[in-house]
Motif scaffolding. Structure first.
Motif, PDB file in Angstrom:
ATOM      1  N   UNK A  19      -8.853  -7.066   9.096  1.00 23.03           N
ATOM      2  CA  UNK A  19      -7.906  -7.059   7.973  1.00 23.03           C
ATOM      3  C   UNK A  19      -7.889  -5.700   7.279  1.00 23.03           C
ATOM      4  N   UNK A  20      -6.714  -5.378   6.676  1.00 21.12           N
ATOM      5  CA  UNK A  20      -6.513  -4.064   6.101  1.00 21.12           C
ATOM      6  C   UNK A  20      -7.267  -3.874   4.804  1.00 21.12           C
ATOM      7  N   UNK A  21      -7.810  -2.663   4.647  1.00 26.91           N
ATOM      8  CA  UNK A  21      -8.310  -2.202   3.358  1.00 26.91           C
ATOM      9  C   UNK A  21      -7.311  -1.164   2.865  1.00 26.91           C
ATOM     10  N   UNK A  22      -6.711  -1.431   1.698  1.00 26.57           N
ATOM     11  CA  UNK A  22      -5.599  -0.598   1.234  1.00 26.57           C
ATOM     12  C   UNK A  22      -5.969   0.873   1.157  1.00 26.57           C
ATOM     13  N   UNK A  23      -7.138   1.194   0.649  1.00 28.19           N
ATOM     14  CA  UNK A  23      -7.539   2.587   0.511  1.00 28.19           C
ATOM     15  C   UNK A  23      -7.691   3.267   1.873  1.00 28.19           C
ATOM     16  N   UNK A  24      -8.211   2.498   2.858  1.00 27.13           N
ATOM     17  CA  UNK A  24      -8.360   3.071   4.197  1.00 27.13           C
ATOM     18  C   UNK A  24      -6.997   3.355   4.821  1.00 27.13           C
ATOM     19  N   UNK A  25      -6.051   2.398   4.640  1.00 27.35           N
ATOM     20  CA  UNK A  25      -4.701   2.590   5.168  1.00 27.35           C
ATOM     21  C   UNK A  25      -4.092   3.867   4.592  1.00 27.35           C
ATOM     22  N   UNK A  26      -4.165   4.006   3.262  1.00 26.44           N
ATOM     23  CA  UNK A  26      -3.570   5.173   2.613  1.00 26.44           C
ATOM     24  C   UNK A  26      -4.266   6.466   3.028  1.00 26.44           C
ATOM     25  N   UNK A  49      -1.472   7.739  23.872  1.00 26.07           N
ATOM     26  CA  UNK A  49      -0.940   8.739  22.957  1.00 26.07           C
ATOM     27  C   UNK A  49      -1.099   8.436  21.485  1.00 26.07           C
ATOM     28  N   UNK A  50      -1.775   7.348  21.134  1.00 29.26           N
ATOM     29  CA  UNK A  50      -1.992   7.033  19.726  1.00 29.26           C
ATOM     30  C   UNK A  50      -2.923   8.075  19.103  1.00 29.26           C
ATOM     31  N   UNK A  51      -2.785   8.268  17.798  1.00 30.77           N
ATOM     32  CA  UNK A  51      -3.618   9.263  17.108  1.00 30.77           C
ATOM     33  C   UNK A  51      -4.758   8.617  16.323  1.00 30.77           C
ATOM     34  N   UNK A  52      -4.651   7.271  16.086  1.00 25.11           N
ATOM     35  CA  UNK A  52      -5.688   6.630  15.261  1.00 25.11           C
ATOM     36  C   UNK A  52      -5.570   5.113  15.371  1.00 25.11           C
ATOM     37  N   UNK A  53      -6.603   4.418  14.840  1.00 22.53           N
ATOM     38  CA  UNK A  53      -6.630   2.956  14.741  1.00 22.53           C
ATOM     39  C   UNK A  53      -6.904   2.574  13.298  1.00 22.53           C
ATOM     40  N   UNK A  67      -3.124   7.351   6.565  1.00 26.72           N
ATOM     41  CA  UNK A  67      -1.715   7.747   6.545  1.00 26.72           C
ATOM     42  C   UNK A  67      -1.573   9.151   5.968  1.00 26.72           C
ATOM     43  N   UNK A  68      -2.292   9.423   4.863  1.00 20.77           N
ATOM     44  CA  UNK A  68      -2.223  10.759   4.259  1.00 20.77           C
ATOM     45  C   UNK A  68      -2.679  11.832   5.257  1.00 20.77           C
ATOM     46  N   UNK A  69      -3.792  11.566   5.929  1.00 20.98           N
ATOM     47  CA  UNK A  69      -4.340  12.542   6.876  1.00 20.98           C
ATOM     48  C   UNK A  69      -3.328  12.861   7.970  1.00 20.98           C
ATOM     49  N   UNK A  92       0.834  -1.209   0.000  1.00 21.06           N
ATOM     50  CA  UNK A  92       0.000   0.000   0.000  1.00 21.06           C
ATOM     51  C   UNK A  92       0.867   1.257   0.000  1.00 21.06           C
ATOM     52  N   UNK A  93       1.890   1.280   0.849  1.00 25.41           N
ATOM     53  CA  UNK A  93       2.737   2.471   0.938  1.00 25.41           C
ATOM     54  C   UNK A  93       3.578   2.640  -0.324  1.00 25.41           C
ATOM     55  N   UNK A  94       4.077   1.523  -0.880  1.00 25.90           N
ATOM     56  CA  UNK A  94       4.889   1.601  -2.101  1.00 25.90           C
ATOM     57  C   UNK A  94       4.073   2.163  -3.259  1.00 25.90           C
ATOM     58  N   UNK A  95       2.788   1.773  -3.334  1.00 26.51           N
ATOM     59  CA  UNK A  95       1.950   2.262  -4.429  1.00 26.51           C
ATOM     60  C   UNK A  95       1.766   3.773  -4.377  1.00 26.51           C
TER      61      UNK A  95
END
Length: 419
Positions: A108-115, A100-104, A118-120, A23-26
């Protein structure tokens, strides 16, 4: 959005790492991998990532403990942490945010949600850093403005005070100095008349003889010229002090003007004369003037006089502090002022003392606003900051310090002769 650093992926599951990496490489994002909490903390300490994606359930220390340690470390406390976990219960999420976490990001991962997440958070981090930099810039600007206002206020108040004192001194000084010459003539005439009287009437009456003996006329006639000379010297000294006060508080216009720096130094020393004298704890401070052939310098002379005042007063303080600590009891306290010109057409003024010196750690902060090496209540931390601003910003010059603890301190000013 490409971060300036990298994202740290922390997970012990190869499948999860593969999904996150893809996901991050894309998106063209840089990342590094850690498979447990200890190695994640070590990597984050060595090279701080922009963001950490942290698994909760791992061997060794779990994600919660890893996050707690990261937030407790000054090096890593500001790095945003996003938990990646299959734990969806409210207690787990609450604990993560509390640590101290900022998000969850749920598994299983959804690639678009991960990206998207991360962008936000990369954008939020960039905005936070930009805001913090703006705050630092505004704080520095406010400090500089504060120093300028204090400098202007001090100069204005000091100038008004000294100008008022000099003005009030002028009237009695003028009265004394204008009456001393005729008084000198009258005394000389009376002495001459008494001598003529003694010649014409060498045998005075008993009453006059008794009066002469009671008055001790011979002593009075001998002492009156001495008293008159003392009055002349005192009046001259007061007049010099008045001139020094007027020179010191010279009002600067908006433009630089040719000024005699030697005259400014001498007027400053005259004003500080009472502090240079024997004070009971030490002998008088010897001032050595090594004045070179210094031409008039295009400057704000009133402001330069304030620089001289701050530096010479600090030199006196350093000597007094050293003597109080028993560090120079066997050495004559000295302040050496040297002036010269250099190859770059700069006027160079050195003010050196044999006081207590300044620690190397403090030298780096000497010119910061509100920083002082003096005890509480004995320094504002603005004198050297104002001096630095006057020399560097107002005159395009340099103000440097060279000091060794126990060996004394030298401040060196260099300003362009013409500008």
């Amino acid at each position: 959005m490409s971060p300036k650093g990298f994202i740290l992926l922390v997970d012990d599951n190869p499948t999860n790492l593969s999904v996150l990496s893809e996901a991050l490489s894309s998106e063209g994002l840089n990342f590094r991998v850690a498979i447990d909490g200890e190695s994640a903390i070590a990597q984050a300490e060595r090279n701080q990532p922009e963001l950490i994606l942290l698994d909760v359930q791992m061997p060794g220390i779990n994600g919660f403990e890893t996050c707690r340690r990261l937030k407790a470390n000054p090096l890593t406390t500001n790095i945003p942490v996003i938990f990646t976990t299959a734990l969806a219960d409210t207690d787990s999420k609450t604990k993560g945010f509390f640590l101290g976490a900022v998000d969850y990001i749920p598994k299983p991962f959804a690639q678009e949600e991960v990206l998207a997440r991360v962008r936000v958070h990369l954008r939020l981090k960039q905005l936070t850093e930009s805001l913090e930099q703006q705050v630092r810039d505004r704080t520095a600007a406010l400090q500089q403005t504060q120093v300028q206002l204090v400098q202007q206020e001090k100069l204005s108040a000091l100038g008004e005070l000294i100008a008022g004192i000099a003005h009030e001194m002028n009237n009695p000084i003028s009265f004394i100095t204008s009456n001393l010459p005729p008084l000198d003539e009258y005394i000389a005439a009376v002495c001459e008349m008494l001598e003529l009287y003694a010649q014409e009437y060498p045998e005075p009456t008993p009453t006059i003889t008794d009066a002469i003996e009671a008055l001790d006329v011979d002593f009075v006639l001998e002492d009156m010229p001495k008293i008159l000379n003392s009055l002349k010297l005192g009046a001259e000294r007061i007049q010099n002090l008045s001139n020094s006060l007027r020179t010191f508080c010279r009002s600067d216009s908006d433009n630089k003007a040719p000024g005699n720096l030697h005259q400014g130094l001498d007027s400053t020393l005259m004003i500080l004369q009472h502090r240079l004298k024997n004070n009971g704890d030490r002998s008088s401070i010897e001032v050595i003037r090594n004045y070179g052939n210094l031409p008039e310098v295009n400057c704000f002379l009133g402001q330069m006089n304030q620089v001289f005042m701050n530096l010479i007063a600090n030199a006196i303080d350093a000597i007094d502090e050293a003597i109080a600590a028993g560090k120079i009891s066997s050495v004559v306290p000295q302040i050496t002022i040297t002036t010269t010109t250099d190859a770059h057409n700069m006027a160079v003024i050195s003010i050196a003392d044999n006081g207590c010196g300044i620690p190397a750690s403090a030298q780096q902060r000497l010119f910061e606003p509100l920083f002082t090496t003096k005890p509480v209540g004995k320094g504002t931390g603005l004198g050297l900051s104002i001096a630095h601003q006057i020399v560097v910003e107002k005159h395009n010059g340099k103000l440097e310090v060279n000091s060794q603890p126990g060996m004394g301190t030298e401040f060196k000013i260099a300003i362009p002769i013409s500008s």
